[in-house]
Design an enzyme around this catalytic site. Structure first.
Site, PDB file in Angstrom:
ATOM      1  N   ARG A 143       0.853  -1.188   0.000  1.00  0.00           N
ATOM      2  CA  ARG A 143       0.000   0.000   0.000  1.00  0.00           C
ATOM      3  C   ARG A 143       0.889   1.238   0.000  1.00  0.00           C
ATOM      4  O   ARG A 143       1.879   1.309   0.747  1.00  0.00           O
ATOM      5  CB  ARG A 143      -0.915   0.050   1.237  1.00  0.00           C
ATOM      6  CG  ARG A 143      -2.124  -0.861   1.159  1.00  0.00           C
ATOM      7  CD  ARG A 143      -3.066  -0.506   0.014  1.00  0.00           C
ATOM      8  NE  ARG A 143      -4.197  -1.420  -0.113  1.00  0.00           N
ATOM      9  CZ  ARG A 143      -4.248  -2.463  -0.950  1.00  0.00           C
ATOM     10  NH1 ARG A 143      -3.246  -2.720  -1.761  1.00  0.00           N
ATOM     11  NH2 ARG A 143      -5.321  -3.231  -0.995  1.00  0.00           N
ATOM     12  N   HIS A 185      -1.895   0.818 -10.146  1.00  0.00           N
ATOM     13  CA  HIS A 185      -2.135  -0.343  -9.273  1.00  0.00           C
ATOM     14  C   HIS A 185      -2.694  -1.516 -10.104  1.00  0.00           C
ATOM     15  O   HIS A 185      -3.901  -1.601 -10.331  1.00  0.00           O
ATOM     16  CB  HIS A 185      -3.137   0.075  -8.186  1.00  0.00           C
ATOM     17  CG  HIS A 185      -3.256  -0.905  -7.071  1.00  0.00           C
ATOM     18  ND1 HIS A 185      -3.854  -0.586  -5.883  1.00  0.00           N
ATOM     19  CD2 HIS A 185      -2.873  -2.193  -6.949  1.00  0.00           C
ATOM     20  CE1 HIS A 185      -3.819  -1.633  -5.087  1.00  0.00           C
ATOM     21  NE2 HIS A 185      -3.242  -2.629  -5.713  1.00  0.00           N
TER      22      HIS A 185
HETATM   23  P1  NDP Z   1      -1.712 -11.859   4.485  1.00  0.00           P
HETATM   24  O1  NDP Z   1      -2.798 -11.533   5.444  1.00  0.00           O
HETATM   25  O2  NDP Z   1      -1.492 -13.267   4.093  1.00  0.00           O
HETATM   26  O3  NDP Z   1      -0.319 -11.347   5.040  1.00  0.00           O
HETATM   27  C1  NDP Z   1      -0.171 -10.192   5.719  1.00  0.00           C
HETATM   28  C2  NDP Z   1       1.014 -10.363   6.632  1.00  0.00           C
HETATM   29  O4  NDP Z   1       1.349  -9.090   7.164  1.00  0.00           O
HETATM   30  C3  NDP Z   1       0.752 -11.283   7.797  1.00  0.00           C
HETATM   31  O5  NDP Z   1       1.761 -12.277   7.798  1.00  0.00           O
HETATM   32  C4  NDP Z   1       0.901 -10.358   8.991  1.00  0.00           C
HETATM   33  O6  NDP Z   1       1.653 -10.922  10.002  1.00  0.00           O
HETATM   34  C5  NDP Z   1       1.801  -9.301   8.450  1.00  0.00           C
HETATM   35  N1  NDP Z   1       1.759  -8.082   9.248  1.00  0.00           N
HETATM   36  C6  NDP Z   1       0.689  -7.384   9.669  1.00  0.00           C
HETATM   37  N2  NDP Z   1       1.060  -6.331  10.382  1.00  0.00           N
HETATM   38  C7  NDP Z   1       2.419  -6.358  10.426  1.00  0.00           C
HETATM   39  C8  NDP Z   1       3.380  -5.540  11.049  1.00  0.00           C
HETATM   40  N3  NDP Z   1       3.015  -4.485  11.797  1.00  0.00           N
HETATM   41  N4  NDP Z   1       4.687  -5.850  10.865  1.00  0.00           N
HETATM   42  C9  NDP Z   1       5.044  -6.940  10.151  1.00  0.00           C
HETATM   43  N5  NDP Z   1       4.149  -7.755   9.554  1.00  0.00           N
HETATM   44  C10 NDP Z   1       2.860  -7.470   9.697  1.00  0.00           C
HETATM   45  O7  NDP Z   1      -1.970 -10.940   3.208  1.00  0.00           O
HETATM   46  P2  NDP Z   1      -1.351 -11.018   1.746  1.00  0.00           P
HETATM   47  O8  NDP Z   1       0.057 -11.446   1.865  1.00  0.00           O
HETATM   48  O9  NDP Z   1      -2.242 -11.744   0.829  1.00  0.00           O
HETATM   49  O10 NDP Z   1      -1.443  -9.466   1.355  1.00  0.00           O
HETATM   50  C11 NDP Z   1      -0.691  -8.497   2.077  1.00  0.00           C
HETATM   51  C12 NDP Z   1      -1.070  -7.115   1.627  1.00  0.00           C
HETATM   52  O11 NDP Z   1      -0.673  -6.913   0.279  1.00  0.00           O
HETATM   53  C13 NDP Z   1      -2.577  -6.820   1.605  1.00  0.00           C
HETATM   54  O12 NDP Z   1      -3.056  -6.468   2.876  1.00  0.00           O
HETATM   55  C14 NDP Z   1      -2.663  -5.681   0.637  1.00  0.00           C
HETATM   56  O13 NDP Z   1      -2.440  -4.451   1.306  1.00  0.00           O
HETATM   57  C15 NDP Z   1      -1.505  -5.939  -0.314  1.00  0.00           C
HETATM   58  N6  NDP Z   1      -2.000  -6.443  -1.611  1.00  0.00           N
HETATM   59  C16 NDP Z   1      -1.725  -5.713  -2.735  1.00  0.00           C
HETATM   60  C17 NDP Z   1      -2.233  -6.116  -3.951  1.00  0.00           C
HETATM   61  C18 NDP Z   1      -1.902  -5.367  -5.197  1.00  0.00           C
HETATM   62  O14 NDP Z   1      -2.590  -5.525  -6.202  1.00  0.00           O
HETATM   63  N7  NDP Z   1      -0.871  -4.548  -5.224  1.00  0.00           N
HETATM   64  C19 NDP Z   1      -3.115  -7.281  -4.073  1.00  0.00           C
HETATM   65  C20 NDP Z   1      -3.211  -8.048  -2.840  1.00  0.00           C
HETATM   66  C21 NDP Z   1      -2.723  -7.608  -1.666  1.00  0.00           C
HETATM   67  P3  NDP Z   1       1.058 -11.727  11.220  1.00  0.00           P
HETATM   68  O15 NDP Z   1       0.498 -12.928  10.601  1.00  0.00           O
HETATM   69  O16 NDP Z   1       2.283 -11.998  12.010  1.00  0.00           O
HETATM   70  O17 NDP Z   1       0.080 -10.830  11.880  1.00  0.00           O
END
Ligand code: NDP
Length: 399
Positions: A285, A333
């Site tokens: 993001r 995007h």
């Molecule tokens: P997931 O929910 O699988 O992964 C998100 C990860 O972020 C989790 O492992 C979580 O960790 C971790 N996390 C949350 N907060 C923190 C923090 N403060 N510090 C470190 N790690 C953190 O989601 P995805 O991997 O599928 O997607 C991730 C993000 O990518 C989405 O939320 C979206 O914003 C973005 N995205 C972008 C797209 C695009 O088209 N450009 C499309 C899809 C997604 P934990 O499990 O330890 O809480």
């Protein structure tokens, strides 16, 4: 019967496609962790068609209208008198994609007294004020995993594009040149570099797996460490802070959701911890980064390159500094909205709607907010609060 307002990006400038580059797309039935791809009772589109633009209507029109619901599809989402605002007063469900987000701020939610559910067709519900949704008891859902692998492929592409200096080299060809020295004076091999992901969720872990064969040293920072077996398999180093990860990595990729804890995590201070000449890839993001701090780091050489597809706000105004900063590889995007990804998240949106209308539970994996609190995947990956401040600037975009 319900009114559903669906905010989608515009059709192509030359009109909605009548034919496609390929005749079919691979059918993905399961994701790497075993979760099944969406399983709606039926779909009314051919996978591989453009579904994310207004005429594509996410393939939902027949399904909703034949059931007697009203479907409004528009790209007009920003500014005081947008079509979205005009339709809020009796909308029960709002659907939008992060690529062209309907910013569901507290003000907008207040204008929608009948609103019961906000669906993100894709992943990442930060364009909704989650706190306001919780306070109003509105359900927020997204189609978890639908485009995670799509984004991971894009991340790898962008890492290689920056490190190998692909885009400037391509531009020399377009300009009629053969300027090898100009091309290679910023071109390196990825092999042997240290690459780190902030978050090792669905996208982050996939990126690590895809990069392993390049012979790189892999690092990750996440609140919950990965299982030891995965750490051993990929020879991973876990970091508990961005500072510790950034200090040792040549390439850093951001793959966490935007929520109050992660907003502006990359800023003038945290950039000081990066190795000089690091590459930063952000397909997560735009608001994870301080816009001007990224520009300054590229200008000073602290960062050698920045690439990604996410901006704040979206669409980015014509004068957004990331359009013109040096050594960038930005696109609009698009990483999560390939035709392949659209087929999955359109089917997932339909699955969520079928569950909602039939009173069946929505998969836990798709829930972000329910019954006034973070739920399902939302309870794991997000923190409560709001990250939509400043989204009104999206109205500055002009076609
Ligand atoms: P997931 O929910 O699988 O992964 C998100 C990860 O972020 C989790 O492992 C979580 O960790 C971790 N996390 C949350 N907060 C923190 C923090 N403060 N510090 C470190 N790690 C953190 O989601 P995805 O991997 O599928 O997607 C991730 C993000 O990518 C989405 O939320 C979206 O914003 C973005 N995205 C972008 C797209 C695009 O088209 N450009 C499309 C899809 C997604 P934990 O499990 O330890 O809480």
């Amino acid at each position: 019967m319900a009114k559903i307002v669906c905010v989608l990006y515009d059709d192509p400038v030359d009109g909605y496609p009548t034919s496609y580059a390929r005749d079919d797309i691979p059918k993905i039935v399961k994701y790497p962790d075993g979760q099944t791809a969406p399983t709606p009772q039926a779909i009314d589109f051919k996978p591989g068609e453009l579904l994310g633009s207004v005429s594509g209507a996410l393939g939902l029109r027949d399904f909703l209208e034949k059931s007697g619901h009203t479907l409004v599809v528009t790209s007009d989402k920003d500014g005081a008198n947008s079509k979205l605002d005009q339709e809020l007063h009796d909308a029960e469900i709002i659907i939008s994609q992060p690529f062209w987000p309907a910013y569901m701020t507290a003000e907008r939610i207040a204008k929608a007294p009948k609103l019961k559910m906000i669906i993100t067709a894709g992943i990442g519900s930060d364009h909704t004020d989650l706190q306001a949704a919780m306070d109003r008891g509105i359900t927020v859902t997204e189609v978890t995993y639908s485009n995670s692998n799509s984004v991971a492929e894009h991340v790898v592409m962008m890492i290689l594009a920056l490190v190998r200096n692909y885009i400037p080299s391509y531009n020399w060809v377009i300009k009629g040149g053969w300027n090898i020295a100009d091309c290679v004076s910023r071109s390196y091999d990825l092999e042997g570099m240290h690459v780190g992901t902030v978050a090792a969720g669905r996208i982050g872990l996939r990126v690590l797996r895809l990069l392993k064969p390049f012979g790189v040293q892999l690092h990750y920072m996440d609140r919950h460490p990965l299982p030891e077996a995965v750490e051993t398999e990929l020879n991973l180093t876990h970091h508990s802070s961005l500072e510790s990860l950034a200090k040792v990595c040549d390439v850093v990729t951001l793959n966490c959701p935007l929520h109050p804890e992660t907003e502006h995590m990359v800023n003038a201070d945290s950039l000081k911890n990066f190795k000089r000449g690091a590459y930063l890839i952000n397909t997560a993001r735009g608001k994870l980064c301080d816009t001007n701090a990224v520009v300054a780091a590229l200008e000073s050489g602290q960062l050698a390159g920045y690439a990604g597809d996410v901006w704040f706000p979206q669409p980015a105004p014509a004068d957004h500094p990331w359009r013109t900063m040096p050594h960038h590889g930005m696109t609009p995007h698009i990483s999560g909205t390939s035709l392949s990804a659209q087929a999955r998240y359109a089917a997932g949106t339909r699955e969520i709607l079928e569950c909602y209308f039939e009173g069946r539970p929505i998969r836990d994996e798709y829930l972000i907010v329910q019954d006034g609190r973070l739920a399902g995947v939302g309870a794991h990956s997000y923190s409560a609060g709001n990250t939509t401040a400043g989204s009104e600037d999206a109205a500055k975009f002009k076609h």
